[in-house]
Write a protein that holds these residues in place. Sequence first.
Motif, PDB file in Angstrom:
ATOM      1  N   ALA A  36      -8.740  20.856  -6.684  1.00 22.48           N
ATOM      2  CA  ALA A  36      -8.916  19.406  -6.545  1.00 22.48           C
ATOM      3  C   ALA A  36      -9.197  18.786  -7.913  1.00 22.48           C
ATOM      4  CB  ALA A  36     -10.044  19.088  -5.567  1.00 22.48           C
ATOM      5  N   GLU A  37     -10.030  19.432  -8.726  1.00 15.34           N
ATOM      6  CA  GLU A  37     -10.308  18.917 -10.062  1.00 15.34           C
ATOM      7  C   GLU A  37      -9.049  18.934 -10.924  1.00 15.34           C
ATOM      8  OE1 GLU A  37     -13.581  21.284 -11.401  1.00 15.34           O
ATOM      9  OE2 GLU A  37     -15.073  20.042 -10.373  1.00 15.34           O
ATOM     10  N   ASP A  38      -8.252  20.043 -10.812  1.00 17.53           N
ATOM     11  CA  ASP A  38      -6.987  20.112 -11.550  1.00 17.53           C
ATOM     12  C   ASP A  38      -6.033  19.002 -11.095  1.00 17.53           C
ATOM     13  OD1 ASP A  38      -7.916  22.290 -12.934  1.00 17.53           O
ATOM     14  OD2 ASP A  38      -6.750  23.775 -11.791  1.00 17.53           O
ATOM     15  N   ASP A  39      -5.930  18.812  -9.773  1.00 16.85           N
ATOM     16  CA  ASP A  39      -5.074  17.744  -9.226  1.00 16.85           C
ATOM     17  C   ASP A  39      -5.553  16.377  -9.710  1.00 16.85           C
ATOM     18  OD1 ASP A  39      -3.535  19.605  -7.926  1.00 16.85           O
ATOM     19  OD2 ASP A  39      -4.372  19.217  -5.923  1.00 16.85           O
ATOM     20  N   ALA A  40      -6.858  16.163  -9.698  1.00 11.48           N
ATOM     21  CA  ALA A  40      -7.410  14.887 -10.138  1.00 11.48           C
ATOM     22  C   ALA A  40      -7.105  14.659 -11.618  1.00 11.48           C
ATOM     23  CB  ALA A  40      -8.918  14.830  -9.882  1.00 11.48           C
ATOM     24  N   ALA A  41      -7.245  15.722 -12.428  1.00 11.73           N
ATOM     25  CA  ALA A  41      -6.954  15.606 -13.856  1.00 11.73           C
ATOM     26  C   ALA A  41      -5.477  15.298 -14.071  1.00 11.73           C
ATOM     27  CB  ALA A  41      -7.357  16.890 -14.596  1.00 11.73           C
ATOM     28  N   GLU A  42      -4.608  15.951 -13.300  1.00 13.36           N
ATOM     29  CA  GLU A  42      -3.161  15.702 -13.413  1.00 13.36           C
ATOM     30  C   GLU A  42      -2.822  14.284 -12.964  1.00 13.36           C
ATOM     31  OE1 GLU A  42       0.626  15.935 -14.426  1.00 13.36           O
ATOM     32  OE2 GLU A  42      -0.848  17.477 -14.916  1.00 13.36           O
ATOM     33  N   ILE A  43      -3.425  13.833 -11.880  1.00  6.62           N
ATOM     34  CA  ILE A  43      -3.199  12.466 -11.388  1.00  6.62           C
ATOM     35  C   ILE A  43      -3.673  11.458 -12.426  1.00  6.62           C
ATOM     36  CG2 ILE A  43      -3.958  10.775  -9.676  1.00  6.62           C
ATOM     37  CD1 ILE A  43      -3.937  13.120  -7.618  1.00  6.62           C
ATOM     38  N   ARG A  44      -4.841  11.709 -13.008  1.00  9.66           N
ATOM     39  CA  ARG A  44      -5.380  10.815 -14.035  1.00  9.66           C
ATOM     40  C   ARG A  44      -4.455  10.798 -15.257  1.00  9.66           C
ATOM     41  NH1 ARG A  44     -10.326  12.152 -13.507  1.00  9.66           N
ATOM     42  NH2 ARG A  44     -10.203  14.035 -14.763  1.00  9.66           N
ATOM     43  N   ALA A  45      -4.000  11.987 -15.681  1.00  7.00           N
ATOM     44  CA  ALA A  45      -3.104  12.074 -16.843  1.00  7.00           C
ATOM     45  C   ALA A  45      -1.781  11.355 -16.543  1.00  7.00           C
ATOM     46  CB  ALA A  45      -2.849  13.531 -17.220  1.00  7.00           C
ATOM     47  N   GLU A  46      -1.238  11.528 -15.340  1.00 15.75           N
ATOM     48  CA  GLU A  46       0.014  10.855 -14.949  1.00 15.75           C
ATOM     49  C   GLU A  46      -0.183   9.347 -14.895  1.00 15.75           C
ATOM     50  OE1 GLU A  46       3.833   9.984 -14.117  1.00 15.75           O
ATOM     51  OE2 GLU A  46       3.070  11.926 -14.790  1.00 15.75           O
ATOM     52  N   ALA A  47      -1.329   8.921 -14.371  1.00 17.59           N
ATOM     53  CA  ALA A  47      -1.631   7.485 -14.313  1.00 17.59           C
ATOM     54  C   ALA A  47      -1.719   6.904 -15.729  1.00 17.59           C
ATOM     55  CB  ALA A  47      -2.920   7.241 -13.548  1.00 17.59           C
ATOM     56  N   GLU A  48      -2.322   7.652 -16.639  1.00 22.57           N
ATOM     57  CA  GLU A  48      -2.405   7.195 -18.024  1.00 22.57           C
ATOM     58  C   GLU A  48      -1.016   7.122 -18.661  1.00 22.57           C
ATOM     59  OE1 GLU A  48      -5.130   9.818 -20.017  1.00 22.57           O
ATOM     60  OE2 GLU A  48      -6.889   8.942 -19.029  1.00 22.57           O
ATOM     61  N   ARG A  49      -0.189   8.162 -18.406  1.00 21.99           N
ATOM     62  CA  ARG A  49       1.178   8.147 -18.941  1.00 21.99           C
ATOM     63  C   ARG A  49       1.967   6.971 -18.361  1.00 21.99           C
ATOM     64  NH1 ARG A  49       0.585  13.809 -18.320  1.00 21.99           N
ATOM     65  NH2 ARG A  49       1.652  13.774 -16.310  1.00 21.99           N
ATOM     66  N   GLU A  50       1.827   6.729 -17.078  1.00 21.34           N
ATOM     67  CA  GLU A  50       2.520   5.609 -16.424  1.00 21.34           C
ATOM     68  C   GLU A  50       2.038   4.276 -16.987  1.00 21.34           C
ATOM     69  OE1 GLU A  50       5.179   3.570 -14.189  1.00 21.34           O
ATOM     70  OE2 GLU A  50       5.108   5.738 -14.483  1.00 21.34           O
ATOM     71  N   ALA A  51       0.737   4.150 -17.196  1.00 21.59           N
ATOM     72  CA  ALA A  51       0.202   2.917 -17.782  1.00 21.59           C
ATOM     73  C   ALA A  51       0.735   2.729 -19.198  1.00 21.59           C
ATOM     74  CB  ALA A  51      -1.329   2.963 -17.785  1.00 21.59           C
ATOM     75  N   ASP A  52       0.797   3.824 -19.967  1.00 28.57           N
ATOM     76  CA  ASP A  52       1.348   3.739 -21.331  1.00 28.57           C
ATOM     77  C   ASP A  52       2.817   3.327 -21.289  1.00 28.57           C
ATOM     78  OD1 ASP A  52      -1.081   4.440 -22.438  1.00 28.57           O
ATOM     79  OD2 ASP A  52      -0.541   6.558 -22.770  1.00 28.57           O
ATOM     80  N   ARG A  53       3.585   3.914 -20.344  1.00 27.01           N
ATOM     81  CA  ARG A  53       5.006   3.545 -20.205  1.00 27.01           C
ATOM     82  C   ARG A  53       5.147   2.076 -19.848  1.00 27.01           C
ATOM     83  NH1 ARG A  53       5.777   8.781 -17.895  1.00 27.01           N
ATOM     84  NH2 ARG A  53       5.395   7.972 -15.819  1.00 27.01           N
ATOM     85  N   GLU A  54       4.329   1.602 -18.914  1.00 22.18           N
ATOM     86  CA  GLU A  54       4.399   0.195 -18.503  1.00 22.18           C
ATOM     87  C   GLU A  54       4.013  -0.730 -19.655  1.00 22.18           C
ATOM     88  OE1 GLU A  54       2.192  -0.495 -14.913  1.00 22.18           O
ATOM     89  OE2 GLU A  54       3.391   0.948 -13.776  1.00 22.18           O
ATOM     90  N   ILE A  55       2.986  -0.340 -20.409  1.00 19.58           N
ATOM     91  CA  ILE A  55       2.575  -1.140 -21.565  1.00 19.58           C
ATOM     92  C   ILE A  55       3.711  -1.196 -22.587  1.00 19.58           C
ATOM     93  CG2 ILE A  55       1.033  -1.169 -23.575  1.00 19.58           C
ATOM     94  CD1 ILE A  55      -1.176  -0.084 -21.640  1.00 19.58           C
ATOM     95  N   GLU A  56       4.319  -0.054 -22.872  1.00 19.79           N
ATOM     96  CA  GLU A  56       5.424  -0.010 -23.839  1.00 19.79           C
ATOM     97  C   GLU A  56       6.620  -0.816 -23.335  1.00 19.79           C
ATOM     98  OE1 GLU A  56       7.550   0.798 -27.249  1.00 19.79           O
ATOM     99  OE2 GLU A  56       5.417   0.947 -26.844  1.00 19.79           O
ATOM    100  N   GLN A  57       6.920  -0.675 -22.054  1.00 23.22           N
ATOM    101  CA  GLN A  57       8.039  -1.425 -21.473  1.00 23.22           C
ATOM    102  C   GLN A  57       7.769  -2.931 -21.544  1.00 23.22           C
ATOM    103  OE1 GLN A  57       8.765  -0.551 -17.331  1.00 23.22           O
ATOM    104  NE2 GLN A  57      10.812  -1.427 -17.394  1.00 23.22           N
TER     105      GLN A  57
END
Length: 193
Positions: A36-57
């Motif tokens: 669950a902690e690994d999944d949460a870390a991956e979800i958080r990392a993906e959310a950060e990557r998605e936010a970075d992509r949206e900001i760049e876009q």
Amino acid sequence: MSLDTVVEDIREEAHARAENIREEGETRAEEIVADAEDDAAEIRAEAEREADREIEQLREQRLSSAELEAKQERLEARRDVLGDVREAVEEELASLEGDTREELTRTLLSAASDEFEDGDDVRVYGRAEDRDLLESIVDDYDGYEVAGERDCLGGVVVESEGSRVRVNNTFDSILEDVWEDNLREISGRLFDQ
């Protein structure tokens, strides 16, 4: 073996089994928590990557929009300058006088007359202010007469019913042709392209 010994063995075996089950449960719970902690870390990392992509876009869209707006403003300013230049040329043509106007008008009528047969009744139209000039020029041509006025900068419109030909040799039409043929060069000179 006595009954107490059998009961004690069963109890020990039950305790051992319970301890194994508890240990397996704790191990499984630790694995679930770790997953669950690994999944949460991956979800958080993906959310950060998605936010970075949206900001760049969004940044790219805004930059592109600003560049497009600036380009449109430059094009509009260039159109305005070209319009001003065209207007100045038209004013210059309209204000031509004397020998220059006569020479240009004679040249345009001569070029138009090549389209008509001898003996055709040819009507010549021109700017109202040029009527006297046209009358004097038309006297040099048999079968030609000044038939009316055209709203133009100068020059002539020549037509004949017999041949169903109309030649527009006005300053306006010549300017239009020259303008269109040379617009790229004119723009290049004005805007150093």
